[in-house]
Design a protein around this motif. Structure first.
Motif, PDB file in Angstrom:
ATOM      1  N   LEU A 198       1.538  -8.025 -20.638  1.00 31.34           N
ATOM      2  CA  LEU A 198       1.767  -9.453 -19.607  1.00 31.34           C
ATOM      3  C   LEU A 198       2.987 -10.019 -20.373  1.00 31.34           C
ATOM      4  CD1 LEU A 198       1.485 -11.015 -17.119  1.00 31.34           C
ATOM      5  CD2 LEU A 198       0.146 -12.380 -18.692  1.00 31.34           C
ATOM      6  N   ARG A 199       2.778 -10.389 -21.864  1.00 31.25           N
ATOM      7  CA  ARG A 199       3.603 -10.984 -22.587  1.00 31.25           C
ATOM      8  C   ARG A 199       4.946 -10.164 -22.629  1.00 31.25           C
ATOM      9  NH1 ARG A 199       2.241 -14.471 -27.051  1.00 31.25           N
ATOM     10  NH2 ARG A 199       0.097 -15.270 -26.971  1.00 31.25           N
ATOM     11  N   ALA A 200       4.854  -8.675 -23.048  1.00 32.91           N
ATOM     12  CA  ALA A 200       6.165  -7.912 -22.850  1.00 32.91           C
ATOM     13  C   ALA A 200       6.590  -7.936 -21.465  1.00 32.91           C
ATOM     14  CB  ALA A 200       5.656  -6.576 -23.302  1.00 32.91           C
ATOM     15  N   ALA A 201       6.154  -7.913 -20.505  1.00 32.78           N
ATOM     16  CA  ALA A 201       6.744  -7.908 -19.219  1.00 32.78           C
ATOM     17  C   ALA A 201       7.358  -9.038 -18.970  1.00 32.78           C
ATOM     18  CB  ALA A 201       5.577  -7.711 -18.225  1.00 32.78           C
ATOM     19  N   MET A 202       6.930 -10.476 -19.401  1.00 33.24           N
ATOM     20  CA  MET A 202       7.586 -11.574 -19.283  1.00 33.24           C
ATOM     21  C   MET A 202       9.001 -11.611 -20.226  1.00 33.24           C
ATOM     22  SD  MET A 202       4.234 -14.198 -19.530  1.00 33.24           S
ATOM     23  CE  MET A 202       5.563 -15.916 -19.503  1.00 33.24           C
ATOM     24  N   ALA A 203       8.743 -10.975 -21.128  1.00 33.60           N
ATOM     25  CA  ALA A 203      10.118 -11.297 -22.300  1.00 33.60           C
ATOM     26  C   ALA A 203      11.249 -10.088 -21.653  1.00 33.60           C
ATOM     27  CB  ALA A 203       9.682 -10.548 -23.603  1.00 33.60           C
ATOM     28  N   ALA A 204      10.682  -9.244 -20.835  1.00 35.44           N
ATOM     29  CA  ALA A 204      11.738  -8.498 -20.131  1.00 35.44           C
ATOM     30  C   ALA A 204      12.384  -8.593 -18.891  1.00 35.44           C
ATOM     31  CB  ALA A 204      11.102  -7.054 -20.096  1.00 35.44           C
ATOM     32  N   HIS A 205      11.704  -9.469 -17.982  1.00 38.92           N
ATOM     33  CA  HIS A 205      12.069  -9.889 -16.802  1.00 38.92           C
ATOM     34  C   HIS A 205      12.051 -11.343 -16.520  1.00 38.92           C
ATOM     35  CE1 HIS A 205      12.567  -5.712 -15.139  1.00 38.92           C
ATOM     36  NE2 HIS A 205      11.268  -5.587 -16.071  1.00 38.92           N
ATOM     37  N   GLU A 236      -4.222  -7.380  -5.915  1.00 38.60           N
ATOM     38  CA  GLU A 236      -4.801  -6.840  -7.012  1.00 38.60           C
ATOM     39  C   GLU A 236      -3.662  -6.060  -7.740  1.00 38.60           C
ATOM     40  OE1 GLU A 236      -7.366  -7.691  -8.976  1.00 38.60           O
ATOM     41  OE2 GLU A 236      -9.298  -7.007  -8.099  1.00 38.60           O
ATOM     42  N   HIS A 237      -2.952  -5.319  -7.067  1.00 40.39           N
ATOM     43  CA  HIS A 237      -1.747  -4.402  -7.791  1.00 40.39           C
ATOM     44  C   HIS A 237      -0.637  -5.235  -8.089  1.00 40.39           C
ATOM     45  CE1 HIS A 237      -4.133  -0.842  -6.714  1.00 40.39           C
ATOM     46  NE2 HIS A 237      -3.090  -0.121  -7.144  1.00 40.39           N
ATOM     47  N   ASP A 238      -0.272  -6.256  -7.356  1.00 42.66           N
ATOM     48  CA  ASP A 238       0.750  -7.175  -7.668  1.00 42.66           C
ATOM     49  C   ASP A 238       0.638  -7.532  -9.200  1.00 42.66           C
ATOM     50  OD1 ASP A 238       1.939  -7.004  -5.200  1.00 42.66           O
ATOM     51  OD2 ASP A 238       1.286  -9.121  -4.455  1.00 42.66           O
ATOM     52  N   LEU A 239      -0.406  -8.020  -9.734  1.00 43.15           N
ATOM     53  CA  LEU A 239      -0.520  -8.314 -10.912  1.00 43.15           C
ATOM     54  C   LEU A 239      -0.949  -7.402 -11.867  1.00 43.15           C
ATOM     55  CD1 LEU A 239      -0.737 -10.323 -13.254  1.00 43.15           C
ATOM     56  CD2 LEU A 239      -3.080 -10.947 -12.750  1.00 43.15           C
ATOM     57  N   HIS A 240      -1.967  -6.343 -11.738  1.00 42.39           N
ATOM     58  CA  HIS A 240      -2.298  -5.615 -12.725  1.00 42.39           C
ATOM     59  C   HIS A 240      -1.568  -4.171 -12.812  1.00 42.39           C
ATOM     60  CE1 HIS A 240      -5.664  -8.263 -13.662  1.00 42.39           C
ATOM     61  NE2 HIS A 240      -6.131  -8.567 -12.292  1.00 42.39           N
ATOM     62  N   VAL A 241      -1.021  -4.013 -11.877  1.00 45.41           N
ATOM     63  CA  VAL A 241      -0.277  -2.752 -11.635  1.00 45.41           C
ATOM     64  C   VAL A 241       1.340  -3.144 -11.677  1.00 45.41           C
ATOM     65  CG1 VAL A 241       0.199  -0.498 -10.549  1.00 45.41           C
ATOM     66  CG2 VAL A 241      -2.071  -1.577 -10.522  1.00 45.41           C
ATOM     67  N   ASP A 242       1.457  -3.691 -10.511  1.00 45.54           N
ATOM     68  CA  ASP A 242       3.256  -3.716 -10.367  1.00 45.54           C
ATOM     69  C   ASP A 242       3.948  -4.693 -11.334  1.00 45.54           C
ATOM     70  OD1 ASP A 242       2.848  -2.393  -8.126  1.00 45.54           O
ATOM     71  OD2 ASP A 242       2.787  -3.956  -6.688  1.00 45.54           O
ATOM     72  N   PHE A 243       3.394  -5.999 -11.742  1.00 39.54           N
ATOM     73  CA  PHE A 243       3.906  -6.665 -12.677  1.00 39.54           C
ATOM     74  C   PHE A 243       3.801  -6.328 -14.019  1.00 39.54           C
ATOM     75  CE2 PHE A 243       4.359 -10.334 -15.651  1.00 39.54           C
ATOM     76  CZ  PHE A 243       5.790 -10.775 -15.191  1.00 39.54           C
ATOM     77  N   LEU A 244       2.762  -5.769 -14.291  1.00 41.24           N
ATOM     78  CA  LEU A 244       2.587  -5.286 -15.616  1.00 41.24           C
ATOM     79  C   LEU A 244       3.316  -3.902 -16.041  1.00 41.24           C
ATOM     80  CD1 LEU A 244      -1.490  -5.517 -16.660  1.00 41.24           C
ATOM     81  CD2 LEU A 244       0.428  -7.039 -17.122  1.00 41.24           C
ATOM     82  N   SER A 245       3.748  -3.064 -14.919  1.00 41.83           N
ATOM     83  CA  SER A 245       4.485  -2.021 -15.054  1.00 41.83           C
ATOM     84  C   SER A 245       5.900  -2.447 -15.636  1.00 41.83           C
ATOM     85  CB  SER A 245       4.699  -1.266 -13.676  1.00 41.83           C
ATOM     86  OG  SER A 245       5.501  -1.941 -12.785  1.00 41.83           O
TER      87      SER A 245
END
Length: 339
Positions: A198-205, A236-245
């Protein structure tokens, strides 16, 4: 109008790779919406679109999610999506092949063999997983569904990637049990790895990427418990799959892939084999995480995500127990209890 096949870069042997079905459907719907063939406000439902495009609901669902992120479709207080941005008056339009630019009898792409039976096998295997360790007979699976053995193997390989099946020492297919101990182990992995992703995704987008997800959660919270299992699975996928991707570290994402069986369990039993909770099962917790993401608060978002996963672990263990207590032991011709 006959559509040309979309091709991706070639494999190592030079053969072109065909675009996944959801990408082709996304392209068809995008073109129809942008051109005006599908007018603003038209209600888009998974079922009718799947039938019209000769596809299953799964790739249609993914296509609609992608179009929502592009701002080409929007949610409203009803089933499905609206063509165009939010605020349009819903219009119950009967879609036809001409609107989509496809021939009436032509599928957007021929459905691959495994796609036709995957959802049914996934549901069967998930229910088996909460009872015991089962051995799956690849040949009997193929016979049961009237498909070739290679199709059956493709399905089992995809279930293996989710952590639902594996090969034993004799190379036989086994359903990996989802008992309390394994659920706890999987969640321990998730609460260690997901906050980092999650932290890495936030830094990238940019944080604005989560605004459609926040809107979806708020709408579902207003409607709960009148939210179907498909809608909950998407949230569920919005957070745990799509955003984390969006995390740029593929090793972290690969590590999380085998924990997807947890989401698959909830997808098939929540509100069916296990009762829908009186209070929402995760919506407010997801909203808190996304609000922290929107504010750029990476430490807060990571802490909230871990707390959510720790709470979810207890809920899923109880959910699996409810299935064992209330649902008959599955009797499938291609599955036997493994010693």
């Amino acid at each position: 109008m006959k559509r040309d096949r979309i091709e991706l870069p070639s494999d190592a042997d030079g053969a072109p790779r065909q675009a996944p079905l959801y990408a082709l459907i996304t392209d068809v719907l995008r073109t129809a919406i942008v051109s005006g063939s599908i007018e603003p406000g038209a209600v888009l439902l998974e079922g009718p679109l799947a039938e019209l495009l000769h596809a299953t609901r799964t790739p249609v669902r993914q296509a609609l999610r992608d179009l929502e992120r592009e701002g080409l479709v929007s949610r409203f207080d009803g089933r499905g999506f609206l063509a165009g941005p939010a605020g349009a008056e819903p219009k119950r339009v009967v879609l036809n092949a001409a609107m989509l630019g496809t021939a009436a009898a032509e599928p957007v792409r021929k459905t691959l063999g495994w796609e036709g039976i995957y959802d049914a096998v996934e549901r069967d295997v998930v229910h088996l997983s909460v009872f015991d360790r089962y051995r799956l007979n690849e040949l009997e699976l193929a016979r049961h569904f009237g498909v070739g053995r290679m199709v059956a193997r493709d399905v089992l390989l995809r279930l293996e990637s989710l952590g639902l099946t594996e090969k034993d020492e004799r190379l036989r297919w086994i359903v990996t049990p989802l008992d309390a101990q394994r659920i706890n182990h999987l969640y321990e992995l998730r609460w260690l790895v997901e906050p980092a992703a999650l932290r890495a995704a936030m830094a990238a987008h940019p944080s604005r990427d989560v605004q459609p997800m926040i809107a979806s959660l708020r709408r579902a919270m207003r409607q709960y418990p009148e939210v179907d299992r498909t809608g909950l699975d998407q949230l569920e996928h919005d957070l745990h799959v799509d955003f984390l991707s969006k995390c740029p570290n593929p090793e972290l994402l690969q590590c999380l892939q085998r924990t997807r069986c947890i989401l698959t369990l909830s997808k098939h039993v929540l509100g069916e084999a296990a009762p829908m909770p009186k209070r929402d099962p995760f919506l407010s917790e997801h909203l808190a995480v996304f609000n922290a993401v929107a504010q750029g608060d990476a430490p807060g978002a990571a802490d909230l995500l871990r707390a959510h996963l720790e709470a979810s672990c207890r809920k899923v263990i109880a959910r699996a127990a409810a299935v064992r207590d209330s649902v008959a032991l599955p009797d499938l011709p291609y599955a036997v209890v493994s010693p």
